[in-house]
Structure formats: structure tokens, C-alpha cells
Design an enzyme around this catalytic site. Structure first.
Site, mmCIF file in Angstrom:
data_model
loop_
_atom_site.group_PDB
_atom_site.id
_atom_site.type_symbol
_atom_site.label_atom_id
_atom_site.label_comp_id
_atom_site.label_asym_id
_atom_site.label_seq_id
_atom_site.Cartn_x
_atom_site.Cartn_y
_atom_site.Cartn_z
ATOM 1 C CB CYS A 172 -0.905 -0.005 1.234
ATOM 2 S SG CYS A 172 -2.036 1.397 1.325
ATOM 3 C CD GLU A 196 -6.596 1.781 -4.833
ATOM 4 O OE1 GLU A 196 -5.532 1.133 -4.944
ATOM 5 O OE2 GLU A 196 -6.704 2.759 -4.054
ATOM 6 C CG HIS A 223 -7.250 2.851 0.515
ATOM 7 N ND1 HIS A 223 -6.590 2.870 1.724
ATOM 8 C CD2 HIS A 223 -6.388 2.317 -0.376
ATOM 9 C CE1 HIS A 223 -5.377 2.362 1.570
ATOM 10 N NE2 HIS A 223 -5.225 2.022 0.319
HETATM 11 O O1 LIG Z 1 -2.065 1.942 -1.807
HETATM 12 C C1 LIG Z 1 -2.777 1.818 -2.812
HETATM 13 O O2 LIG Z 1 -3.991 1.908 -2.773
HETATM 14 C C2 LIG Z 1 -2.114 1.453 -4.094
HETATM 15 C C3 LIG Z 1 -1.675 0.039 -4.065
HETATM 16 C C4 LIG Z 1 -2.797 -0.760 -4.688
HETATM 17 C C5 LIG Z 1 -2.724 -2.247 -4.598
HETATM 18 C C6 LIG Z 1 -1.769 -2.914 -3.883
HETATM 19 C C7 LIG Z 1 -1.774 -4.310 -3.847
HETATM 20 C C8 LIG Z 1 -2.750 -5.023 -4.484
HETATM 21 C C9 LIG Z 1 -3.710 -4.348 -5.187
HETATM 22 C C10 LIG Z 1 -3.695 -2.976 -5.234
HETATM 23 C C11 LIG Z 1 -0.323 0.067 -4.753
HETATM 24 O O3 LIG Z 1 -0.496 -0.181 -6.086
HETATM 25 S S1 LIG Z 1 0.871 -0.883 -3.943
HETATM 26 C C12 LIG Z 1 2.157 -1.103 -4.997
HETATM 27 C C13 LIG Z 1 1.889 -2.030 -6.134
HETATM 28 C C14 LIG Z 1 2.424 -1.743 -7.358
HETATM 29 C C15 LIG Z 1 2.201 -2.596 -8.428
HETATM 30 C C16 LIG Z 1 1.456 -3.758 -8.259
HETATM 31 C C17 LIG Z 1 0.893 -4.033 -7.032
HETATM 32 C C18 LIG Z 1 1.121 -3.170 -5.961
HETATM 33 NI NI NI Z 2 -3.523 1.077 -0.407
#
Ligand SMILES: O=C(O)C[C@@H](Cc1ccccc1)[C@H](O)SCc1ccccc1
Ligand code: NI
Length: 183
Positions: free
Chosen positions: A110, A154, A157
Site C-alpha cells: 500500500c 481501493e 480505502h
Molecule cells: O495503496 C494503494 O492503494 C495502491 C496500491 C494498490 C494495490 C496494492 C496491492 C494489491 C492491489 C492494489 C499500490 O499499487 S501498492 C504497490 C503495487 C504496485 C504494483 C502492483 C501491485 C502493488
Molecule cells: Ni492502499
């Protein structure tokens, strides 16, 4: 331009708030914010821009991660079959979902969590989402596997839920019933 300095981290109250519905039709200000969020995600995936502005790569971002209490999130990613998803979602709502669950074999991270948290994050394997898009029109998305996981991360969140809330604390790598690994 949104940078990592704009993203609140664990402990910030915004991450535990249930965000407020956005008035429809969305204001120009709200649409601009959502567009800026989508641009941040695209920038975070551009090696040159990410390097120059020290951006952590991401595939999604919710307004609550900017300390903004609005039900808006943006996603930009390719799924494991190479299908592109790029959406700004206003007031997204999961209107139906499968019994079957799915989890990322590599676990989740995250942008608001500056530490590794190990463990499987069980989520619905298939979801149908209704939302208002960046163009102000209603949209309906039927998502599965990786795409479903990203959008659920998302929408969580927007409800004050963090990915590690779903991890089995007594056995983080326990395989939940009726669930399948992704990736
Ligand atoms: O913090 C966030 O909401 C963004 C996250 C979203 C996410 C994480 C894990 C699994 C699904 C969605 C970021 O994208 S975390 C970094 C990342 C980058 C590429 C692929 C997966 C996670
Ligand atoms: Ni997140």
C-alpha cells in the site's frame, strides 16, 4: 502534480474514515482532482518520471490517501493477461460479487504503508462495480482476479479498511476456503 508527499501514511485519521459521497454531477474541481490522481498512477509507472520525483510505483490511489474525504479512486494497470484498465471512479459501489475468493500469491502492499506486511489478503474473485466515470456518466464494470483485487483494495480505502485488516492474524498464509491464488 501529486507526489509521495501528498500521500498520508498509516496513523493518519483519513485512512480510517468512511469517505463521503461525491455530489453528482461531479464539480470541475472534483473531476480535476480525480484526473490528477490518475496522472499520479501513470507517472508512478513511468521509470523516468518516477525516478525524477521519487514516486513509488502504484496501480491505484484513493482520495482518502490524500487526506481527502471523498468517495473517489483511480486505477491504471494491465491485468495478468495484458488487458488495460484505466479508470477514475466516483462513488464506486460493489453491487454483486462471487462467493469464490482470490488472493495475490505475493500478498499486497500500500502506498500509505511504509513497511512490508506479509500474508494472503482474501478478496472476492469476481465483482460487479457501479460508479460515475471521469466523464460524469454511469459505468458498470465486471471484474475478476487481479482487476477485482486492485479495485477492492481501493474501495476498501474509501471505507477506512486497510489490506492487512483482511490477513488471518493467527496464520497469515492460511488458504481461505473457496479461494484461488493470483500470480
Ligand atoms: O495503496 C494503494 O492503494 C495502491 C496500491 C494498490 C494495490 C496494492 C496491492 C494489491 C492491489 C492494489 C499500490 O499499487 S501498492 C504497490 C503495487 C504496485 C504494483 C502492483 C501491485 C502493488
Ligand atoms: Ni492502499
Amino acid at each position: 502534480m501529486i507526489t509521495m508527499d501528498d500521500i498520508v501514511r498509516e496513523g493518519h485519521p483519513s485512512l480510517r474514515e468512511k469517505a463521503e459521497e461525491v455530489p453528482i454531477p461531479p464539480s470541475d474541481e472534483d473531476r480535476q482532482l480525480l484526473n490528477d490522481m490518475l496522472t499520479f498512477i501513470k507517472n508512478s509507472q513511468d521509470e523516468k518520471i518516477a525516478d525524477e520525483y521519487h514516486l513509488r510505483p502504484g496501480v491505484g490511489l484513493a482520495a482518502t490517501q490524500l487526506g481527502i474525504n471523498k468517495r473517489m479512486c483511480a486505477v491504471h494497470f494491465e491485468d495478468l493477461k495484458g488487458k488495460m484498465y484505466s479508470y477514475g471512479l466516483i462513488n464506486p459501489k460493489i453491487v454483486s460479487h462471487s462467493v469464490e475468493q482470490a488472493y495475490l500469491s505475493a500478498g499486497e502492499g500500500c502506498l500509505s504503508v511504509d513497511r512490508d506486511v506479509e500474508g494472503y489478503v482474501p478478496r472476492n474473485a469476481r465483482i460487479t462495480v457501479k460508479a460515475i466515470g471521469l466523464d460524469g456518466k454511469e459505468l458498470k464494470l465486471r471484474l475478476r482476479d487481479y482487476a477485482a483485487i486492485v479495485v477492492q483494495h481501493e474501495i476498501d480505502h474509501l471505507n477506512g479498511v486497510m489490506f492487512y485488516d483482511h490477513i488471518n492474524q493467527s496464520n497469515p498464509f492460511a488458504i481461505p476456503d473457496h479461494s484461488k491464488p493470483i500470480g
